[in-house]
Design a protein around this motif. Structure first.
Motif, mmCIF file in Angstrom:
data_model
loop_
_atom_site.group_PDB
_atom_site.id
_atom_site.type_symbol
_atom_site.label_atom_id
_atom_site.label_comp_id
_atom_site.label_asym_id
_atom_site.label_seq_id
_atom_site.Cartn_x
_atom_site.Cartn_y
_atom_site.Cartn_z
ATOM 1 N N ALA A 131 -27.064 8.688 -16.253
ATOM 2 C CA ALA A 131 -26.162 8.591 -15.099
ATOM 3 C C ALA A 131 -25.244 7.381 -15.225
ATOM 4 N N THR A 132 -25.784 6.272 -15.710
ATOM 5 C CA THR A 132 -24.975 5.064 -15.891
ATOM 6 C C THR A 132 -23.933 5.285 -16.989
ATOM 7 N N ARG A 133 -24.359 5.909 -18.083
ATOM 8 C CA ARG A 133 -23.432 6.172 -19.180
ATOM 9 C C ARG A 133 -22.311 7.087 -18.724
ATOM 10 N N LEU A 134 -22.643 8.109 -17.941
ATOM 11 C CA LEU A 134 -21.628 9.048 -17.463
ATOM 12 C C LEU A 134 -20.632 8.351 -16.535
ATOM 13 N N GLU A 135 -21.124 7.433 -15.718
ATOM 14 C CA GLU A 135 -20.222 6.683 -14.832
ATOM 15 C C GLU A 135 -19.261 5.822 -15.650
ATOM 16 N N TRP A 136 -19.775 5.165 -16.703
ATOM 17 C CA TRP A 136 -18.921 4.341 -17.565
ATOM 18 C C TRP A 136 -17.868 5.187 -18.294
ATOM 19 N N ILE A 137 -18.263 6.419 -18.628
ATOM 20 C CA ILE A 137 -17.309 7.306 -19.293
ATOM 21 C C ILE A 137 -16.220 7.752 -18.329
ATOM 22 N N ASN A 138 -16.619 8.160 -17.140
ATOM 23 C CA ASN A 138 -15.651 8.667 -16.161
ATOM 24 C C ASN A 138 -14.683 7.592 -15.684
ATOM 25 N N THR A 139 -15.165 6.379 -15.545
ATOM 26 C CA THR A 139 -14.290 5.283 -15.096
ATOM 27 C C THR A 139 -13.591 4.578 -16.243
ATOM 28 N N GLU A 140 -13.943 4.945 -17.499
ATOM 29 C CA GLU A 140 -13.395 4.312 -18.710
ATOM 30 C C GLU A 140 -13.711 2.823 -18.763
ATOM 31 N N ALA A 141 -14.750 2.430 -18.053
ATOM 32 C CA ALA A 141 -15.110 1.014 -18.014
ATOM 33 C C ALA A 141 -15.645 0.534 -19.362
ATOM 34 N N PHE A 142 -16.393 1.409 -20.060
ATOM 35 C CA PHE A 142 -17.008 0.958 -21.312
ATOM 36 C C PHE A 142 -15.976 0.766 -22.418
ATOM 37 N N VAL A 143 -15.006 1.687 -22.525
ATOM 38 C CA VAL A 143 -14.021 1.579 -23.617
ATOM 39 C C VAL A 143 -13.104 0.369 -23.428
ATOM 40 N N TYR A 144 -13.059 -0.175 -22.210
ATOM 41 C CA TYR A 144 -12.258 -1.377 -21.970
ATOM 42 C C TYR A 144 -13.134 -2.604 -21.742
ATOM 43 N N SER A 145 -14.396 -2.490 -22.094
ATOM 44 C CA SER A 145 -15.287 -3.638 -21.973
ATOM 45 C C SER A 145 -15.029 -4.614 -23.118
ATOM 46 N N PRO A 146 -15.293 -5.911 -22.934
ATOM 47 C CA PRO A 146 -15.065 -6.900 -23.997
ATOM 48 C C PRO A 146 -15.814 -6.576 -25.294
ATOM 49 N N GLY A 147 -17.044 -6.087 -25.170
ATOM 50 C CA GLY A 147 -17.820 -5.778 -26.366
ATOM 51 C C GLY A 147 -17.216 -4.660 -27.189
ATOM 52 N N TYR A 148 -16.844 -3.561 -26.530
ATOM 53 C CA TYR A 148 -16.287 -2.417 -27.239
ATOM 54 C C TYR A 148 -14.931 -2.759 -27.848
ATOM 55 N N ILE A 149 -14.103 -3.483 -27.101
ATOM 56 C CA ILE A 149 -12.790 -3.868 -27.622
ATOM 57 C C ILE A 149 -12.938 -4.819 -28.807
ATOM 58 N N SER A 150 -13.940 -5.690 -28.764
ATOM 59 C CA SER A 150 -14.174 -6.611 -29.888
ATOM 60 C C SER A 150 -14.586 -5.849 -31.142
ATOM 61 N N MET A 151 -15.499 -4.889 -30.987
ATOM 62 C CA MET A 151 -15.909 -4.075 -32.128
ATOM 63 C C MET A 151 -14.738 -3.245 -32.648
ATOM 64 N N ASP A 152 -13.923 -2.752 -31.734
ATOM 65 C CA ASP A 152 -12.760 -1.957 -32.125
ATOM 66 C C ASP A 152 -11.773 -2.799 -32.932
#
Length: 401
Positions: A131-152
């Motif tokens: 449920a948490t993962r789905l919320e992050w996907i729907n809000t696009e919060a994870f793809v714009y998180s500092p960790g994901y952007i750093s890895m990207d």
């Protein structure tokens, strides 16, 4: 009610992925088993096909909503392809240049970024409830998180590095070829340069996009609600989509013509022996004089297709030893060594009255050259005059040179 799932940008991404897949399957179906390079290219294309699909899943107009609703489990699978495609492209170039290239245990170190990203995704994303993962996907919060952007940003810059490494290898290729071939003019690597430079430009655009996202974090830029005039990051991404599509099309349409005409070299023959004692053993003036005498007597250099292996077999000398002697005693690579004899032969034939009716083209082809420009360059460098000037001078003057 009809609903538009794909816009024009999305169609470009789909076409890019389809072209990559179809071309990869064609390579696998038609590739001889011993041709390792085409398998690396096929693997690169398959990995690269996942990238536009990943972009489509993340940013597609309506398609991303369908994925979030029906297949959220596939949301980040395509992201792993970013950690493989540039490595496979580099291996493709290396296997194309060196016909004896094969993967060694140390080559698997190139998978370290892939492993780091997998570890990051497990720790930062997959360990949380669905449920948490789905919320992050729907809000696009994870793809714009500092960790994901750093890895990207890290992998986008790494991909540029691999492309640059591939280009540097191509840049050195003709110098490597000069150690084993007497004529290199028929080797056309422009298509390979276009391929690698093109992907370098695409990966550079993507790295710039990742850098802009990182800068946006420090500038507190709202990615989800950009300025009314448009999001400049979006324009950079769209430009990359079209550049990649054009590049894949170019790759497909040029490959059939040029891929089979590449002259590979042996990787182990491009490295000098490490043991000093072995080098000293080969530094024998009498041995070098014997080679010079055999070259002049047998005139092996007249063969325009002469290679180091062919000459070594004629002289009954190991190719590795012959290369060492040519470099050490004659202070030339194989290309310069053989063409020096050809120029001497051309001088004799240009002044021979029996060849009066022959053109300069006839003569340079007879002595082993297959390019007029290369012949003229060598002749001017070694003789100090052009072939026409040399032929027109009096015979007694020529005899003094």
């Amino acid at each position: 009610m009809n609903q538009v799932v794909f816009n024009f940008h999305d169609v470009i991404l789909l076409m890019t992925a389809m072209l990559c897949c179809f071309f990869a399957l064609l390579l696998i179906a038609t590739n001889p088993p011993q041709n390792t390079s085409n398998y690396f290219l096929a693997a690169f294309l398959i990995a690269h096909a996942l990238i536009p699909l990943h972009e489509l899943i993340l940013w597609g107009a309506e398609f991303k909503l369908h994925v979030r609703e029906k297949w959220p489990q596939v949301y980040f699978i395509g992201a792993f392809a970013y950690y493989l495609d540039a490595v496979l492209l580099y291996f493709y170039v290396k296997s194309l240049v060196f016909r004896d290239f094969h993967l060694r245990p140390k080559d698997y170190l190139h998978l370290i970024p892939f492993g780091l990203f997998a570890l990051f995704m497990v720790v930062a994303f997959y360990r949380f409830p669905a449920a948490t993962r789905l919320e992050w996907i729907n809000t696009e919060a994870f793809v714009y998180s500092p960790g994901y952007i750093s890895m990207d940003l890290l992998i986008k810059c790494t991909r540029v590095g691999y492309c640059v490494a591939g280009f540097l290898l191509i840049f050195k290729y003709k110098d490597i070829l000069k150690n084993t071939h007497s004529n290199i003019e028929k080797v056309d690597i422009l298509w390979l340069k276009i391929l690698v430079v093109g992907f370098t430009l695409v990966t550079s655009m993507e790295a710039f996009l990742a850098l802009a996202k990182m800068a946006g974090l420090f500038a507190d830029y709202d990615f989800l609600h950009p300025d009314p005039d448009g999001n400049p990051i979006e324009y950079i991404g769209l430009s990359g989509y079209y550049a990649l599509f054009f590049l894949v099309c170019t790759l497909v349409f040029t490959s059939m013509r040029y891929f089979s005409n590449f002259e590979a070299v042996k990787q182990k023959d491009t490295k000098e022996p490490a043991k000093k004692s072995t080098q000293e053993k080969l530094l024998n003036p009498e041995y070098a004089a014997k080679i010079d005498g055999l070259m002049r007597a047998q005139k092996t250099y007249l063969n325009p297709e002469l290679t180091l292996d062919m000459l070594a077999e004629t002289l009954a000398i190991p190719a590795k030893d012959l290369s060492m002697i040519i470099n050490r005693h004659f202070n030339h690579n194989f290309y310069e060594f053989v063409n020096g004899y050809r120029i001497e032969e051309a001088q004799k034939r240009l002044l021979d009255p029996a060849n009066k009716e022959k053109t300069i083209t006839d003569i340079y082809l007879e002595v082993g050259f297959n390019s007029k420009s290369v012949f003229n360059t060598f002749f001017k460098k070694l003789v100090g005059k052009t072939p026409s000037e040399y032929r027109q001078q009096p015979a007694d003057v020529a005899a003094t040179h």
